[in-house]
Design a protein around this motif. Structure first.
Motif, PDB file in Angstrom:
ATOM      1  N   ARG A 179       3.312 -17.043  40.130  1.00  0.00           N
ATOM      2  CA  ARG A 179       4.097 -17.370  38.976  1.00  0.00           C
ATOM      3  C   ARG A 179       5.529 -16.901  39.159  1.00  0.00           C
ATOM      4  O   ARG A 179       6.468 -17.561  38.763  1.00  0.00           O
ATOM      5  N   MET A 180       5.694 -15.750  39.760  1.00  0.00           N
ATOM      6  CA  MET A 180       7.015 -15.177  39.948  1.00  0.00           C
ATOM      7  C   MET A 180       7.913 -16.078  40.791  1.00  0.00           C
ATOM      8  O   MET A 180       9.073 -16.294  40.449  1.00  0.00           O
ATOM      9  N   THR A 181       7.376 -16.610  41.874  1.00  0.00           N
ATOM     10  CA  THR A 181       8.182 -17.434  42.767  1.00  0.00           C
ATOM     11  C   THR A 181       8.524 -18.780  42.136  1.00  0.00           C
ATOM     12  O   THR A 181       9.512 -19.399  42.513  1.00  0.00           O
ATOM     13  N   VAL A 182       7.741 -19.222  41.184  1.00  0.00           N
ATOM     14  CA  VAL A 182       8.009 -20.484  40.504  1.00  0.00           C
ATOM     15  C   VAL A 182       8.907 -20.265  39.288  1.00  0.00           C
ATOM     16  O   VAL A 182       9.764 -21.091  38.977  1.00  0.00           O
ATOM     17  N   HIS A 183       8.767 -19.141  38.618  1.00  0.00           N
ATOM     18  CA  HIS A 183       9.477 -18.902  37.371  1.00  0.00           C
ATOM     19  C   HIS A 183      10.988 -18.755  37.567  1.00  0.00           C
ATOM     20  O   HIS A 183      11.771 -19.291  36.792  1.00  0.00           O
ATOM     21  N   TRP A 184      11.409 -18.042  38.599  1.00  0.00           N
ATOM     22  CA  TRP A 184      12.834 -17.824  38.805  1.00  0.00           C
ATOM     23  C   TRP A 184      13.579 -19.138  39.056  1.00  0.00           C
ATOM     24  O   TRP A 184      14.580 -19.400  38.387  1.00  0.00           O
TER      25      TRP A 184
ATOM     26  N   VAL B  50       0.393 -15.570  31.191  1.00  0.00           N
ATOM     27  CA  VAL B  50      -0.454 -16.702  30.789  1.00  0.00           C
ATOM     28  C   VAL B  50       0.013 -17.218  29.430  1.00  0.00           C
ATOM     29  O   VAL B  50       0.259 -18.415  29.239  1.00  0.00           O
ATOM     30  N   PHE B  51       0.184 -16.311  28.498  1.00  0.00           N
ATOM     31  CA  PHE B  51       0.580 -16.680  27.138  1.00  0.00           C
ATOM     32  C   PHE B  51       2.067 -17.025  27.070  1.00  0.00           C
ATOM     33  O   PHE B  51       2.468 -17.921  26.332  1.00  0.00           O
ATOM     34  N   LEU B  52       2.880 -16.324  27.856  1.00  0.00           N
ATOM     35  CA  LEU B  52       4.310 -16.594  27.878  1.00  0.00           C
ATOM     36  C   LEU B  52       4.601 -17.994  28.418  1.00  0.00           C
ATOM     37  O   LEU B  52       5.485 -18.687  27.920  1.00  0.00           O
ATOM     38  N   SER B  53       3.845 -18.436  29.397  1.00  0.00           N
ATOM     39  CA  SER B  53       4.028 -19.781  29.964  1.00  0.00           C
ATOM     40  C   SER B  53       3.743 -20.860  28.930  1.00  0.00           C
ATOM     41  O   SER B  53       4.459 -21.859  28.849  1.00  0.00           O
ATOM     42  N   ILE B  54       2.706 -20.656  28.137  1.00  0.00           N
ATOM     43  CA  ILE B  54       2.388 -21.628  27.078  1.00  0.00           C
ATOM     44  C   ILE B  54       3.522 -21.669  26.055  1.00  0.00           C
ATOM     45  O   ILE B  54       3.965 -22.747  25.639  1.00  0.00           O
ATOM     46  N   GLU B  55       4.032 -20.502  25.674  1.00  0.00           N
ATOM     47  CA  GLU B  55       5.137 -20.432  24.711  1.00  0.00           C
ATOM     48  C   GLU B  55       6.395 -21.095  25.286  1.00  0.00           C
ATOM     49  O   GLU B  55       7.068 -21.848  24.578  1.00  0.00           O
ATOM     50  N   GLU B  56       6.703 -20.831  26.546  1.00  0.00           N
ATOM     51  CA  GLU B  56       7.862 -21.467  27.177  1.00  0.00           C
ATOM     52  C   GLU B  56       7.704 -22.985  27.224  1.00  0.00           C
ATOM     53  O   GLU B  56       8.669 -23.717  27.039  1.00  0.00           O
ATOM     54  N   LEU B  57       6.503 -23.450  27.493  1.00  0.00           N
ATOM     55  CA  LEU B  57       6.251 -24.887  27.526  1.00  0.00           C
ATOM     56  C   LEU B  57       6.527 -25.511  26.160  1.00  0.00           C
ATOM     57  O   LEU B  57       7.199 -26.546  26.067  1.00  0.00           O
ATOM     58  N   TYR B  58       6.045 -24.883  25.102  1.00  0.00           N
ATOM     59  CA  TYR B  58       6.323 -25.392  23.757  1.00  0.00           C
ATOM     60  C   TYR B  58       7.814 -25.375  23.461  1.00  0.00           C
ATOM     61  O   TYR B  58       8.352 -26.312  22.873  1.00  0.00           O
TER      62      TYR B  58
ATOM     63  N   SER C  85       4.268 -24.570  11.163  1.00  0.00           N
ATOM     64  CA  SER C  85       3.027 -25.340  11.283  1.00  0.00           C
ATOM     65  C   SER C  85       2.638 -25.461  12.757  1.00  0.00           C
ATOM     66  O   SER C  85       2.539 -26.544  13.286  1.00  0.00           O
ATOM     67  N   SER C  86       2.482 -24.322  13.398  1.00  0.00           N
ATOM     68  CA  SER C  86       2.185 -24.309  14.831  1.00  0.00           C
ATOM     69  C   SER C  86       0.812 -24.875  15.116  1.00  0.00           C
ATOM     70  O   SER C  86      -0.140 -24.625  14.386  1.00  0.00           O
ATOM     71  N   PRO C  87       0.687 -25.610  16.221  1.00  0.00           N
ATOM     72  CA  PRO C  87      -0.631 -26.060  16.653  1.00  0.00           C
ATOM     73  C   PRO C  87      -1.480 -24.834  17.019  1.00  0.00           C
ATOM     74  O   PRO C  87      -0.934 -23.786  17.357  1.00  0.00           O
ATOM     75  N   PRO C  88      -2.786 -24.971  16.956  1.00  0.00           N
ATOM     76  CA  PRO C  88      -3.662 -23.825  17.226  1.00  0.00           C
ATOM     77  C   PRO C  88      -3.426 -23.181  18.597  1.00  0.00           C
ATOM     78  O   PRO C  88      -3.476 -21.960  18.718  1.00  0.00           O
ATOM     79  N   LEU C  89      -3.123 -23.990  19.619  1.00  0.00           N
ATOM     80  CA  LEU C  89      -2.892 -23.426  20.943  1.00  0.00           C
ATOM     81  C   LEU C  89      -1.647 -22.543  20.962  1.00  0.00           C
ATOM     82  O   LEU C  89      -1.649 -21.463  21.549  1.00  0.00           O
ATOM     83  N   ARG C  90      -0.590 -22.996  20.287  1.00  0.00           N
ATOM     84  CA  ARG C  90       0.637 -22.187  20.251  1.00  0.00           C
ATOM     85  C   ARG C  90       0.413 -20.916  19.451  1.00  0.00           C
ATOM     86  O   ARG C  90       0.878 -19.851  19.833  1.00  0.00           O
ATOM     87  N   THR C  91      -0.303 -21.008  18.361  1.00  0.00           N
ATOM     88  CA  THR C  91      -0.606 -19.821  17.568  1.00  0.00           C
ATOM     89  C   THR C  91      -1.432 -18.835  18.384  1.00  0.00           C
ATOM     90  O   THR C  91      -1.140 -17.636  18.421  1.00  0.00           O
ATOM     91  N   ALA C  92      -2.438 -19.355  19.079  1.00  0.00           N
ATOM     92  CA  ALA C  92      -3.270 -18.498  19.930  1.00  0.00           C
ATOM     93  C   ALA C  92      -2.429 -17.873  21.045  1.00  0.00           C
ATOM     94  O   ALA C  92      -2.610 -16.693  21.382  1.00  0.00           O
ATOM     95  N   ALA C  93      -1.496 -18.637  21.610  1.00  0.00           N
ATOM     96  CA  ALA C  93      -0.630 -18.118  22.671  1.00  0.00           C
ATOM     97  C   ALA C  93       0.262 -16.996  22.146  1.00  0.00           C
ATOM     98  O   ALA C  93       0.460 -15.988  22.816  1.00  0.00           O
ATOM     99  N   ARG C  94       0.785 -17.180  20.948  1.00  0.00           N
ATOM    100  CA  ARG C  94       1.643 -16.135  20.372  1.00  0.00           C
ATOM    101  C   ARG C  94       0.851 -14.866  20.073  1.00  0.00           C
ATOM    102  O   ARG C  94       1.326 -13.767  20.326  1.00  0.00           O
ATOM    103  N   VAL C  95      -0.342 -15.015  19.545  1.00  0.00           N
ATOM    104  CA  VAL C  95      -1.198 -13.848  19.281  1.00  0.00           C
ATOM    105  C   VAL C  95      -1.589 -13.187  20.603  1.00  0.00           C
ATOM    106  O   VAL C  95      -1.522 -11.958  20.744  1.00  0.00           O
ATOM    107  N   GLY C  96      -1.965 -14.006  21.583  1.00  0.00           N
ATOM    108  CA  GLY C  96      -2.321 -13.479  22.899  1.00  0.00           C
ATOM    109  C   GLY C  96      -1.154 -12.779  23.573  1.00  0.00           C
ATOM    110  O   GLY C  96      -1.322 -11.735  24.207  1.00  0.00           O
ATOM    111  N   LEU C  97       0.041 -13.349  23.432  1.00  0.00           N
ATOM    112  CA  LEU C  97       1.231 -12.738  24.022  1.00  0.00           C
ATOM    113  C   LEU C  97       1.510 -11.376  23.385  1.00  0.00           C
ATOM    114  O   LEU C  97       1.763 -10.397  24.084  1.00  0.00           O
ATOM    115  N   ALA C  98       1.437 -11.322  22.074  1.00  0.00           N
ATOM    116  CA  ALA C  98       1.684 -10.045  21.391  1.00  0.00           C
ATOM    117  C   ALA C  98       0.647  -8.995  21.787  1.00  0.00           C
ATOM    118  O   ALA C  98       0.996  -7.855  22.121  1.00  0.00           O
ATOM    119  N   ALA C  99      -0.618  -9.375  21.789  1.00  0.00           N
ATOM    120  CA  ALA C  99      -1.684  -8.420  22.130  1.00  0.00           C
ATOM    121  C   ALA C  99      -1.589  -7.986  23.588  1.00  0.00           C
ATOM    122  O   ALA C  99      -1.673  -6.786  23.901  1.00  0.00           O
TER     123      ALA C  99
END
Length: 155
Positions: free
Chosen positions: A1-6, A57-65, A88-102
């Motif tokens: 992920r690191m080599t792709v993210h930069w 994992v969760f940050l990538s989903i949030e960045e995609l949104y 009115s976030s979709p369930p996946l984005r809400t789950a990603a935000r909760v997962g990211l925080a946790a």
């Protein structure tokens, strides 16, 4: 992920001051991994530090949104669209935000201070056990780079 993210951040021209921080972070992490592999020492501590990557994992989903919203909205209405999406976030984005925080709390705010304290205690314990200096037993590279990585990535 690191080599792709930069390159992804560079391609998006996201230089809001964070690109330098991301670059320094990636260089430091690569230094820890490569140093551990080349010196064949302290693999546990490098692996423990790598556990923080669980947040990606969760940050990538949030960045995609964020990117999907930015590409589908005009520049002027992006902030309004972000507010609408958040209300009115979709369930996946809400789950990603909760997962990211946790995962951020567990894998960064708790993990790094614990690893730092355990690393220092382990190095001191090794010195007491065999009487060698910490530099002889653990290695100067590990004594400098690993704690620095913990502190920098935590901060």
């Amino acid at each position: 992920r690191m080599t792709v993210h930069w390159p992804y951040l560079v391609a998006l021209k996201r230089d809001d001051g964070n690109l330098r921080t991301y670059t320094m972070h990636h260089i430091l992490v690569v230094l820890v991994y490569v140093g551990g592999l080349r010196r064949d020492r302290a693999h546990f501590w490098g692996s423990a530090a790598a556990l923080c990557e669980a947040t990606n994992v969760f940050l990538s989903i949030e960045e995609l949104y964020e990117e999907l919203c930015a590409s589908s909205c005009s520049e002027a209405s992006t902030r309004d669209a972000n507010r609408r999406v958040s209300s009115s976030s979709p369930p996946l984005r809400t789950a990603a935000r909760v997962g990211l925080a946790a995962s951020y709390v567990i894998a960064r705010l708790v993990l790094f201070p614990c690893c730092f304290v355990w690393f220092v205690a382990d190095a001191r314990r090794l010195v007491k056990l065999d009487g060698l200096s910490a530099v002889d037993d653990v290695g100067a590279f590990e004594l400098v780079v690993y704690p620095t990585a913990y502190v920098v990535v935590f901060a």
